[in-house]
Design a protein around this motif. Structure first.
Motif, PDB file in Angstrom:
ATOM      1  N   GLN A  79      32.059  45.385  32.540  1.00  0.00           N
ATOM      2  CA  GLN A  79      33.244  46.003  31.948  1.00  0.00           C
ATOM      3  C   GLN A  79      34.443  45.887  32.884  1.00  0.00           C
ATOM      4  OE1 GLN A  79      31.899  49.975  30.956  1.00  0.00           O
ATOM      5  NE2 GLN A  79      31.701  49.400  28.799  1.00  0.00           N
ATOM      6  N   THR A  80      34.202  46.038  34.172  1.00  0.00           N
ATOM      7  CA  THR A  80      35.288  45.900  35.145  1.00  0.00           C
ATOM      8  C   THR A  80      35.781  44.463  35.182  1.00  0.00           C
ATOM      9  OG1 THR A  80      34.328  47.701  36.446  1.00  0.00           O
ATOM     10  CG2 THR A  80      35.981  46.343  37.530  1.00  0.00           C
ATOM     11  N   ILE A  81      34.877  43.504  35.086  1.00  0.00           N
ATOM     12  CA  ILE A  81      35.272  42.093  35.030  1.00  0.00           C
ATOM     13  C   ILE A  81      36.173  41.865  33.817  1.00  0.00           C
ATOM     14  CG2 ILE A  81      34.447  39.730  34.660  1.00  0.00           C
ATOM     15  CD1 ILE A  81      31.925  40.537  36.302  1.00  0.00           C
ATOM     16  N   SER A  82      35.815  42.439  32.688  1.00  0.00           N
ATOM     17  CA  SER A  82      36.642  42.324  31.475  1.00  0.00           C
ATOM     18  C   SER A  82      38.011  42.949  31.684  1.00  0.00           C
ATOM     19  CB  SER A  82      35.964  43.003  30.287  1.00  0.00           C
ATOM     20  OG  SER A  82      34.834  42.299  29.908  1.00  0.00           O
ATOM     21  N   ARG A  83      38.055  44.078  32.359  1.00  0.00           N
ATOM     22  CA  ARG A  83      39.332  44.739  32.639  1.00  0.00           C
ATOM     23  C   ARG A  83      40.213  43.854  33.520  1.00  0.00           C
ATOM     24  NH1 ARG A  83      38.050  50.412  34.908  1.00  0.00           N
ATOM     25  NH2 ARG A  83      40.297  50.457  35.204  1.00  0.00           N
ATOM     26  N   ILE A  84      39.613  43.212  34.494  1.00  0.00           N
ATOM     27  CA  ILE A  84      40.363  42.302  35.363  1.00  0.00           C
ATOM     28  C   ILE A  84      40.993  41.190  34.519  1.00  0.00           C
ATOM     29  CG2 ILE A  84      40.160  40.521  37.157  1.00  0.00           C
ATOM     30  CD1 ILE A  84      38.067  42.345  38.490  1.00  0.00           C
ATOM     31  N   GLU A  85      40.203  40.619  33.632  1.00  0.00           N
ATOM     32  CA  GLU A  85      40.710  39.553  32.758  1.00  0.00           C
ATOM     33  C   GLU A  85      41.882  40.054  31.918  1.00  0.00           C
ATOM     34  OE1 GLU A  85      39.726  36.418  32.953  1.00  0.00           O
ATOM     35  OE2 GLU A  85      38.188  36.931  34.419  1.00  0.00           O
ATOM     36  N   GLN A  86      41.738  41.242  31.336  1.00  0.00           N
ATOM     37  CA  GLN A  86      42.792  41.816  30.490  1.00  0.00           C
ATOM     38  C   GLN A  86      44.064  42.073  31.290  1.00  0.00           C
ATOM     39  OE1 GLN A  86      40.934  45.312  28.927  1.00  0.00           O
ATOM     40  NE2 GLN A  86      39.808  44.187  27.341  1.00  0.00           N
ATOM     41  N   VAL A  87      43.917  42.639  32.468  1.00  0.00           N
ATOM     42  CA  VAL A  87      45.068  42.949  33.317  1.00  0.00           C
ATOM     43  C   VAL A  87      45.829  41.677  33.677  1.00  0.00           C
ATOM     44  CG1 VAL A  87      45.676  43.714  35.648  1.00  0.00           C
ATOM     45  CG2 VAL A  87      44.191  45.118  34.235  1.00  0.00           C
ATOM     46  N   LEU A  88      45.105  40.654  34.064  1.00  0.00           N
ATOM     47  CA  LEU A  88      45.760  39.396  34.438  1.00  0.00           C
ATOM     48  C   LEU A  88      46.390  38.713  33.225  1.00  0.00           C
ATOM     49  CD1 LEU A  88      43.196  38.045  37.041  1.00  0.00           C
ATOM     50  CD2 LEU A  88      45.481  38.955  37.501  1.00  0.00           C
ATOM     51  N   ASP A  89      45.694  38.730  32.093  1.00  0.00           N
ATOM     52  CA  ASP A  89      46.232  38.099  30.883  1.00  0.00           C
ATOM     53  C   ASP A  89      47.477  38.803  30.364  1.00  0.00           C
ATOM     54  OD1 ASP A  89      44.211  36.226  30.960  1.00  0.00           O
ATOM     55  OD2 ASP A  89      42.994  37.197  29.402  1.00  0.00           O
ATOM     56  N   ASN A  90      47.515  40.138  30.513  1.00  0.00           N
ATOM     57  CA  ASN A  90      48.626  40.925  29.967  1.00  0.00           C
ATOM     58  C   ASN A  90      49.698  41.277  31.002  1.00  0.00           C
ATOM     59  OD1 ASN A  90      47.546  41.083  27.302  1.00  0.00           O
ATOM     60  ND2 ASN A  90      46.033  42.511  28.082  1.00  0.00           N
ATOM     61  N   HIS A  91      49.504  40.853  32.241  1.00  0.00           N
ATOM     62  CA  HIS A  91      50.487  41.088  33.304  1.00  0.00           C
ATOM     63  C   HIS A  91      50.824  42.572  33.451  1.00  0.00           C
ATOM     64  CE1 HIS A  91      51.189  36.754  33.499  1.00  0.00           C
ATOM     65  NE2 HIS A  91      51.104  36.800  32.192  1.00  0.00           N
ATOM     66  N   VAL A  92      49.792  43.390  33.536  1.00  0.00           N
ATOM     67  CA  VAL A  92      50.001  44.826  33.708  1.00  0.00           C
ATOM     68  C   VAL A  92      49.394  45.282  35.025  1.00  0.00           C
ATOM     69  CG1 VAL A  92      50.115  45.327  31.236  1.00  0.00           C
ATOM     70  CG2 VAL A  92      47.916  45.404  32.399  1.00  0.00           C
ATOM     71  N   ILE A  93      49.805  46.448  35.448  1.00  0.00           N
ATOM     72  CA  ILE A  93      49.296  47.021  36.693  1.00  0.00           C
ATOM     73  C   ILE A  93      48.152  47.965  36.368  1.00  0.00           C
ATOM     74  CG2 ILE A  93      49.851  48.504  38.652  1.00  0.00           C
ATOM     75  CD1 ILE A  93      52.748  47.479  38.390  1.00  0.00           C
ATOM     76  N   GLU A  94      47.093  47.859  37.103  1.00  0.00           N
ATOM     77  CA  GLU A  94      45.913  48.695  36.895  1.00  0.00           C
ATOM     78  C   GLU A  94      45.223  48.869  38.239  1.00  0.00           C
ATOM     79  OE1 GLU A  94      42.871  50.431  34.296  1.00  0.00           O
ATOM     80  OE2 GLU A  94      44.328  49.048  33.429  1.00  0.00           O
ATOM     81  N   GLN A  95      44.474  49.914  38.358  1.00  0.00           N
ATOM     82  CA  GLN A  95      43.712  50.144  39.583  1.00  0.00           C
ATOM     83  C   GLN A  95      42.282  50.473  39.195  1.00  0.00           C
ATOM     84  OE1 GLN A  95      45.494  52.990  42.217  1.00  0.00           O
ATOM     85  NE2 GLN A  95      43.665  53.179  43.453  1.00  0.00           N
ATOM     86  N   PHE A  96      41.333  49.825  39.867  1.00  0.00           N
ATOM     87  CA  PHE A  96      39.924  50.076  39.603  1.00  0.00           C
ATOM     88  C   PHE A  96      39.107  49.612  40.792  1.00  0.00           C
ATOM     89  CE2 PHE A  96      39.860  45.635  38.700  1.00  0.00           C
ATOM     90  CZ  PHE A  96      40.955  45.377  37.888  1.00  0.00           C
ATOM     91  N   GLU A  97      37.849  49.976  40.779  1.00  0.00           N
ATOM     92  CA  GLU A  97      36.926  49.538  41.828  1.00  0.00           C
ATOM     93  C   GLU A  97      35.962  48.526  41.228  1.00  0.00           C
ATOM     94  OE1 GLU A  97      34.937  52.537  44.110  1.00  0.00           O
ATOM     95  OE2 GLU A  97      36.682  53.852  44.035  1.00  0.00           O
ATOM     96  N   ILE A  98      35.601  47.540  42.047  1.00  0.00           N
ATOM     97  CA  ILE A  98      34.641  46.533  41.611  1.00  0.00           C
ATOM     98  C   ILE A  98      33.728  46.198  42.785  1.00  0.00           C
ATOM     99  CG2 ILE A  98      36.214  44.632  42.142  1.00  0.00           C
ATOM    100  CD1 ILE A  98      34.937  43.165  39.677  1.00  0.00           C
ATOM    101  N   LEU A  99      32.479  45.973  42.484  1.00  0.00           N
ATOM    102  CA  LEU A  99      31.514  45.595  43.512  1.00  0.00           C
ATOM    103  C   LEU A  99      31.576  44.083  43.698  1.00  0.00           C
ATOM    104  CD1 LEU A  99      29.133  46.236  45.407  1.00  0.00           C
ATOM    105  CD2 LEU A  99      27.629  45.925  43.435  1.00  0.00           C
ATOM    106  N   LEU A 100      31.963  43.662  44.881  1.00  0.00           N
ATOM    107  CA  LEU A 100      31.990  42.251  45.235  1.00  0.00           C
ATOM    108  C   LEU A 100      30.954  42.024  46.326  1.00  0.00           C
ATOM    109  CD1 LEU A 100      35.847  41.658  45.362  1.00  0.00           C
ATOM    110  CD2 LEU A 100      34.283  41.118  43.497  1.00  0.00           C
ATOM    111  N   TYR A 101      30.401  40.848  46.359  1.00  0.00           N
ATOM    112  CA  TYR A 101      29.345  40.520  47.307  1.00  0.00           C
ATOM    113  C   TYR A 101      29.858  39.655  48.445  1.00  0.00           C
ATOM    114  CZ  TYR A 101      25.909  42.315  43.999  1.00  0.00           C
ATOM    115  OH  TYR A 101      25.167  43.118  43.177  1.00  0.00           O
TER     116      TYR A 101
END
Length: 107
Positions: A79-101
């Motif tokens: 779901q967070t990956i989807s949010r990242i895609e949406q934020v970048l596609d829509n050029h909006v500001i958002e804040q969230f946490e994501i687990l990266l390896y």
């Protein structure tokens, strides 16, 4: 800052130069800069701290997408990956946490 470490940051772009200078001097600041004017927002700068924390060297990170899909893993939230895609596609500001390896944790 030596010229070979800038990536695509043009010398005349004082805004990016100031960001790099300001945040590189902070002890625990790890960051990437990406070019929002190019498709898929390629990474144009990678801090030393990011390299140290992630295990990736600068050459492995530069020009990859700012989505950092190369750092997604088994437990990275879809779901967070989807949010990242949406934020970048829509050029909006958002804040969230994501687990990266880290590189050593990749499959």
């Amino acid at each position: 800052m030596p010229g070979g470490r800038r990536g695509l940051v043009a010398p005349q772009n004082t805004f990016l130069e100031n960001i790099i200078r300001r945040y590189n001097s902070l002890p625990d600041c790890s960051f990437l800069l990406a070019n929002a004017q190019i498709v898929d927002y390629p990474i144009v700068y990678c801090s030393e701290s990011f390299c140290r924390i992630s295990g990736y060297n600068r050459a492995e990170v530069m020009q990859k997408s700012c989505r950092c899909t190369f750092m997604y893993g088994e437990m990275t939230d879809k779901q967070t990956i989807s949010r990242i895609e949406q934020v970048l596609d829509n050029h909006v500001i958002e804040q969230f946490e994501i687990l990266l390896y880290k590189k050593t944790q990749q499959r």
